[in-house]
Design a protein around this motif. Structure first.
Motif, mmCIF file in Angstrom:
data_model
loop_
_atom_site.group_PDB
_atom_site.id
_atom_site.type_symbol
_atom_site.label_atom_id
_atom_site.label_comp_id
_atom_site.label_asym_id
_atom_site.label_seq_id
_atom_site.Cartn_x
_atom_site.Cartn_y
_atom_site.Cartn_z
ATOM 1 N N LEU A 176 0.906 -1.103 0.233
ATOM 2 C CA LEU A 176 0.114 -0.028 0.096
ATOM 3 C C LEU A 176 0.963 1.119 -0.041
ATOM 4 O O LEU A 176 1.692 1.609 1.104
ATOM 5 N N ASP A 177 0.716 2.018 -1.118
ATOM 6 C CA ASP A 177 1.681 3.175 -1.097
ATOM 7 C C ASP A 177 1.021 4.159 -2.060
ATOM 8 O O ASP A 177 0.376 3.722 -3.205
ATOM 9 N N PRO A 178 0.936 5.514 -1.879
ATOM 10 C CA PRO A 178 0.368 6.458 -2.855
ATOM 11 C C PRO A 178 1.112 6.551 -3.937
ATOM 12 O O PRO A 178 0.380 7.201 -5.231
ATOM 13 N N GLY A 179 2.335 6.386 -4.088
ATOM 14 C CA GLY A 179 3.033 6.456 -5.284
ATOM 15 C C GLY A 179 2.814 5.693 -6.438
ATOM 16 O O GLY A 179 2.321 4.843 -6.463
ATOM 17 N N THR A 180 3.582 6.031 -7.737
ATOM 18 C CA THR A 180 3.504 5.127 -8.638
ATOM 19 C C THR A 180 4.816 4.757 -9.133
ATOM 20 O O THR A 180 5.757 5.340 -8.730
ATOM 21 N N ASP A 181 4.865 3.309 -9.236
ATOM 22 C CA ASP A 181 6.279 2.554 -9.639
ATOM 23 C C ASP A 181 7.170 2.745 -8.390
ATOM 24 O O ASP A 181 8.343 3.167 -8.864
ATOM 25 N N THR A 182 6.614 2.592 -7.232
ATOM 26 C CA THR A 182 7.706 2.744 -6.177
ATOM 27 C C THR A 182 8.563 1.612 -5.990
ATOM 28 O O THR A 182 8.526 0.784 -6.536
#
Length: 389
Positions: free
Chosen positions: A42-48
């Motif tokens: 779960l993370d708000p970033g893209t391609d983290t």
């Protein structure tokens, strides 16, 4: 709250939920995949960095309750790589799945006053400190503690951010003006004239088994960790006390997972706790190559109820961070090849596509026959990358 305590180990094939998708999650994901586990991030970033190696990425803010509940429903256990996740949301998740470390631990670690209060309650030394919520309280606290002192935001703030040094009482007003824009909850800490900063990462399982990695010594640049050397070049009695402090905090707080403890060693050889982080830590990256188990595998073992691994140091090591201003993204950088000419050097890049000053883009670990030699080689390898564009 429903008790979802793990009665039996979660074996390979189980799904681990991860709150946070940065480089710590990436390295955890690599170990989880090696051992046959599935991972949802779960993370708000893209391609983290972590999403590049997970089975599924839930892209949403950390406080998004619906997204967090989806993570809970799809996971057999949830852990984290970022201690500033929303505690109330995690508590709601805890009705559906076990979370390690618990929201109670995060509530302490997220607030500098609470973490120092907890340390004192557990018999651990800290610098003198006072909670501060106004300019008047700052002036009163400074009169009690004396200068020099450091004013810090009680929440958030890392890598030297969210703090101001007060060298004498005349600087109190300027420090307050600088930081008061960032909130209204602060801590004033006496500045410790320390000989060395050290850290210990302690793992603790739900059964109460503990295991400490060897003590590391840390060197900072501009408030950000630059170099870690293991073992720390301190007398045995200081190393033993540092491990005792880390274990006491992990046990006293009821941590399941990892607890990284940053400590000062003062001129008298006393250990004073500085900060805690209930997750893998930058100063433990060398464990991947240098120890019998990496900090990331140890986190997985702890949260899944497996026996902890042996964290013994197999060979002296040094780790040096590669920042955006040093190495760019690391991709296509000629200095990398020159750095890898140095014996015992390993390269880790985090898969971040945008390099910025002060952003951690990767690290180097160097193994050698002594801590002194490992540190020398690490500095040399870093210089070759920093110089070779």
């Amino acid at each position: 709250m429903t008790d979802h305590r793990i009665a039996a180990p979660l074996l390979p094939g189980a799904t681990i939920g991860m709150v946070g998708g940065g480089q710590l999650g990436r390295m955890f994901a690599l170990e989880a995949r090696r051992m046959g586990y599935r991972l949802i991030v779960l993370d708000p970033g893209t391609d983290t960095p972590a999403a590049q190696f997970c089975d599924h990425h839930i892209r949403a803010p950390f406080e998004d309750l619906n997204a967090c509940l989806e993570l809970a429903r799809r996971s057999d256990v949830v852990t984290l790589e970022w201690e500033n996740a929303d505690v109330s949301t995690l508590r709601a998740m805890g009705e559906h799945v076990q979370i390690h470390p618990s929201p109670d631990v995060l509530e302490v670690a997220q607030h500098r006053v609470r973490e120092k209060d907890a340390a004192r309650r557990l018999g651990v030394l800290t610098a003198e400190y006072r909670a501060v919520r106004s300019k008047e309280e700052l002036e009163a606290a400074l009169a009690e503690i004396g200068a020099p002192a450091i004013l810090k935001t009680a929440r958030m703030g890392y890598d030297g951010k969210g703090q101001a040094t007060i060298r004498d009482a005349a600087e109190a007003g300027a420090a307050w003006e600088e930081l008061s824009r960032e909130g209204d909850d602060f801590i004033l800490e006496a500045r410790v004239p320390f000989w060395m900063e050290v850290s210990v990462i302690c793992a603790r399982s739900a059964s109460g088994q503990t295991a400490c990695f060897p003590v590391s010594e840390n060197e900072h640049r501009r408030g950000i960790l630059h170099l870690t050397v293991a073992p720390a070049r301190v007398p045995d009695e200081i190393a033993e006390e540092a491990r005792r402090v880390a274990t006491a905090l992990a046990e006293g707080l009821g941590v399941v997972g990892l607890l990284a403890v940053e400590m000062f060693v003062d001129a008298d050889g006393r250990i004073l706790m500085n900060e805690i982080a209930p997750r893998p830590h930058n100063s433990g990256h060398h464990t991947w190559e240098a120890c019998g188990v990496s900090q990331f595998e140890q986190q997985l073992r702890a949260v899944c109820g497996l026996p902890l691994g042996d964290p013994a140091l197999l060979r002296p090591a040094a780790m040096v961070n590669l920042m955006g201003e040093d190495a760019g993204t690391g991709l296509g950088r000629a200095g990398v090849a020159r750095a890898l000419e140095i014996p015992g050097t390993a390269l880790h890049l985090y898969g971040k596509h945008e390099a910025r000053a002060g952003r951690k883009m990767g690290h180097l670990t160097v193994l050698a026959d002594s801590a002194d030699e490992a540190a020398r080689r690490a500095r040399r390898a870093w210089e070759r990358i920093a110089a070779g564009g």
